[in-house]
Design an enzyme around this catalytic site. Structure first.
Site, PDB file in Angstrom:
ATOM      1  N   THR A 195       0.829  -1.193   0.000  1.00  0.00           N
ATOM      2  CA  THR A 195       0.000   0.000   0.000  1.00  0.00           C
ATOM      3  C   THR A 195       0.868   1.250   0.000  1.00  0.00           C
ATOM      4  O   THR A 195       1.922   1.278   0.626  1.00  0.00           O
ATOM      5  CB  THR A 195      -0.892  -0.005   1.263  1.00  0.00           C
ATOM      6  OG1 THR A 195      -1.762  -1.129   1.202  1.00  0.00           O
ATOM      7  CG2 THR A 195      -1.705   1.261   1.378  1.00  0.00           C
TER       8      THR A 195
ATOM      9  N   GLY B  21     -10.045  -3.823   2.550  1.00  0.00           N
ATOM     10  CA  GLY B  21      -9.158  -3.593   3.686  1.00  0.00           C
ATOM     11  C   GLY B  21      -9.337  -2.206   4.275  1.00  0.00           C
ATOM     12  O   GLY B  21     -10.363  -1.547   4.073  1.00  0.00           O
ATOM     13  N   ASP B  22      -8.313  -1.749   4.968  1.00  0.00           N
ATOM     14  CA  ASP B  22      -8.426  -0.470   5.666  1.00  0.00           C
ATOM     15  C   ASP B  22      -8.141   0.737   4.788  1.00  0.00           C
ATOM     16  O   ASP B  22      -8.594   1.845   5.097  1.00  0.00           O
ATOM     17  CB  ASP B  22      -7.467  -0.450   6.857  1.00  0.00           C
ATOM     18  CG  ASP B  22      -6.010  -0.474   6.397  1.00  0.00           C
ATOM     19  OD1 ASP B  22      -5.634  -1.461   5.727  1.00  0.00           O
ATOM     20  OD2 ASP B  22      -5.255   0.462   6.705  1.00  0.00           O
TER      21      ASP B  22
ATOM     22  N   THR C 299      -0.594   1.352   6.504  1.00  0.00           N
ATOM     23  CA  THR C 299      -0.335   0.213   5.644  1.00  0.00           C
ATOM     24  C   THR C 299      -0.170  -1.020   6.518  1.00  0.00           C
ATOM     25  O   THR C 299       0.523  -0.967   7.535  1.00  0.00           O
ATOM     26  CB  THR C 299       0.945   0.414   4.799  1.00  0.00           C
ATOM     27  OG1 THR C 299       1.281  -0.824   4.148  1.00  0.00           O
ATOM     28  CG2 THR C 299       2.121   0.853   5.646  1.00  0.00           C
TER      29      THR C 299
ATOM     30  N   TRP D 286      -2.053  -5.106   7.753  1.00  0.00           N
ATOM     31  CA  TRP D 286      -3.114  -6.108   7.723  1.00  0.00           C
ATOM     32  C   TRP D 286      -4.430  -5.396   8.021  1.00  0.00           C
ATOM     33  O   TRP D 286      -4.786  -5.130   9.162  1.00  0.00           O
ATOM     34  CB  TRP D 286      -2.816  -7.189   8.759  1.00  0.00           C
ATOM     35  CG  TRP D 286      -3.590  -8.455   8.567  1.00  0.00           C
ATOM     36  CD1 TRP D 286      -4.742  -8.637   7.864  1.00  0.00           C
ATOM     37  CD2 TRP D 286      -3.255  -9.739   9.103  1.00  0.00           C
ATOM     38  NE1 TRP D 286      -5.157  -9.932   7.918  1.00  0.00           N
ATOM     39  CE2 TRP D 286      -4.252 -10.641   8.680  1.00  0.00           C
ATOM     40  CE3 TRP D 286      -2.209 -10.204   9.913  1.00  0.00           C
ATOM     41  CZ2 TRP D 286      -4.246 -11.991   9.036  1.00  0.00           C
ATOM     42  CZ3 TRP D 286      -2.201 -11.538  10.256  1.00  0.00           C
ATOM     43  CH2 TRP D 286      -3.204 -12.420   9.826  1.00  0.00           C
ATOM     44  N   GLY D 287      -5.162  -5.098   6.966  1.00  0.00           N
ATOM     45  CA  GLY D 287      -6.299  -4.195   7.038  1.00  0.00           C
ATOM     46  C   GLY D 287      -7.372  -4.550   8.036  1.00  0.00           C
ATOM     47  O   GLY D 287      -7.980  -3.668   8.652  1.00  0.00           O
TER      48      GLY D 287
END
Length: 370
Positions: free
Chosen positions: A204, A234-235, A255, A257-258
């Site tokens: 990301t 994801g986030d 950035t 693990w969302g």
């Protein structure tokens, strides 16, 4: 006695008025020396220095420096934080080294689906898109959602239709696809691996900035996780999780693990903690001021006298990232505070990152020890 009290009240009001004028004068004096800051990232994750060839390292550093230069040129010329964020993210979206735009990872079905978000700290206006497949620079579409639509978040076909109405540049599937990303998906399927097994880093990209007018902005763009299924999001496009900006505190881009960043609400959590940390520190300092016989403070500490320190900002960001780690997630953030501090916090072995300020700071780095 009543006339004496009236006279005393008049004196207090006059003193307060003069103090207010003094505060305004000092604040104006501060504002006469404008400053700017910017930070960027190209993903965090499990990075091994022993596996990084000199050629590959040079390529990443050049890409990061190029994006940093594009953003800081806008700020140094008096441009807005919003324009600087977009200027920094676009070259990262166009570079196949990163998991955003060109070079995005593949979904389980073998497509490149792109997400992006952007936020303006002046009014907390925001725009986000998810699941687009033909938009060359998703960060520009996210900004169009912010400025030219009544909405904050658009997805898939609707977002693509809106992009067409706005005249944004599109690209065919082959523009986004790279052999390295396709190979990662094939290895994942063949060996029944998880996305974390084939993605050694979360690629990301993002940028945060403070401009000379004291305005903050943040933006994030990604292709998600290799082999993502069922419309996973994801986030990165989630305002408050992967992106947040508020002139009262800071601008953040994340950035990692969302799923965990969403659960913690990382970006807004950091901005909120900084806002209240500033007030807590201010109140604590006020308690140390001597009091007169009637118990009134002899002096009121003004906000301009107690800017939030770099150490305090770092501490609050680290606490939030520790929370992510405690839940089982990993990744990192970049942030710029309203005071102009540009910093990082990550719980991985490395994060592709860079920062520059009007004070002369200019650096790019990859591994945690740098």
């Amino acid at each position: 006695m009543r006339n004496f009290r009236s006279l005393a009240l008049t004196f207090v009001l006059f003193t307060a008025m003069m103090a207010g004028n003094l505060f305004s004068a000092k604040a104006s004096e501060q504002d006469s020396d404008p400053r700017w800051s910017i930070a960027i990232h190209g993903g965090a994750g499990t990075l091994d220095p022993d596996r990084m060839t000199p050629e590959r390292r040079a390529a990443y550093e050049a890409a990061l420096q190029g994006a940093l230069d594009a953003g800081k040129a806008v700020l140094a010329d008096g441009g807005s934080a919003m324009d600087a964020v977009k200027a920094a993210i676009i070259p990262l979206e166009n570079n196949p080294l990163f998991n955003a735009g060109r070079g995005a990872v593949f979904t389980w079905e073998g497509r490149n689906e792109l997400d992006a978000s952007i936020m303006d700290g002046r009014d907390r206006s925001a725009g986000a898109v998810t699941g687009v497949t033909t938009i060359k620079n998703p960060i520009l579409l996210a900004d169009k959602v912010r400025t030219d639509s009544p909405h904050v978040f658009l997805m898939g076909e609707g977002a693509e239709q809106f992009a067409g109405e706005q005249g944004l540049e599109t690209a065919p599937p082959e523009w986004f696809a790279t052999e390295a990303r396709r190979s990662a998906l094939e290895r994942m399927k063949a060996n029944q691996l998880s996305a974390l097994d084939v993605d050694h880093k979360f690629g990301t990209v993002g940028a945060v900035a403070l401009d000379m007018d004291g305005n903050l902005a943040a933006g994030t763009s990604t292709g998600g996780m290799t082999g993502k299924r069922w419309g996973r999001i994801g986030d990165a496009p989630v305002i408050g999780a992967g992106t947040y900006a508020d002139n009262r505190s800071c601008a953040v881009s994340a950035t990692g693990w969302g799923e965990y960043f969403i659960r913690v609400g990382v970006a807004q959590e950091i901005c909120t903690r900084l806002r209240y940390r500033f007030q807590i520190d201010l109140n604590a300092a006020q308690l140390t001021v001597p009091k007169d016989k009637e118990g009134n403070p002899s002096y009121y500490i003004h906000s301009y006298e107690m800017p939030l320190s770099l150490e305090a900002a770092q501490e609050e960001a680290d606490i939030v990232m520790s929370d992510v780690k405690d839940l089982g997630g990993d990744g990192g953030v970049i942030l710029v505070t309203r005071e102009g501090h540009a910093l990082y916090s990550f719980n991985t072995t490395g994060m592709y990152r860079g920062r520059a300020t009007s004070d002369g700071v200019n650096e790019v780095a990859i591994f945690a020890a740098e």
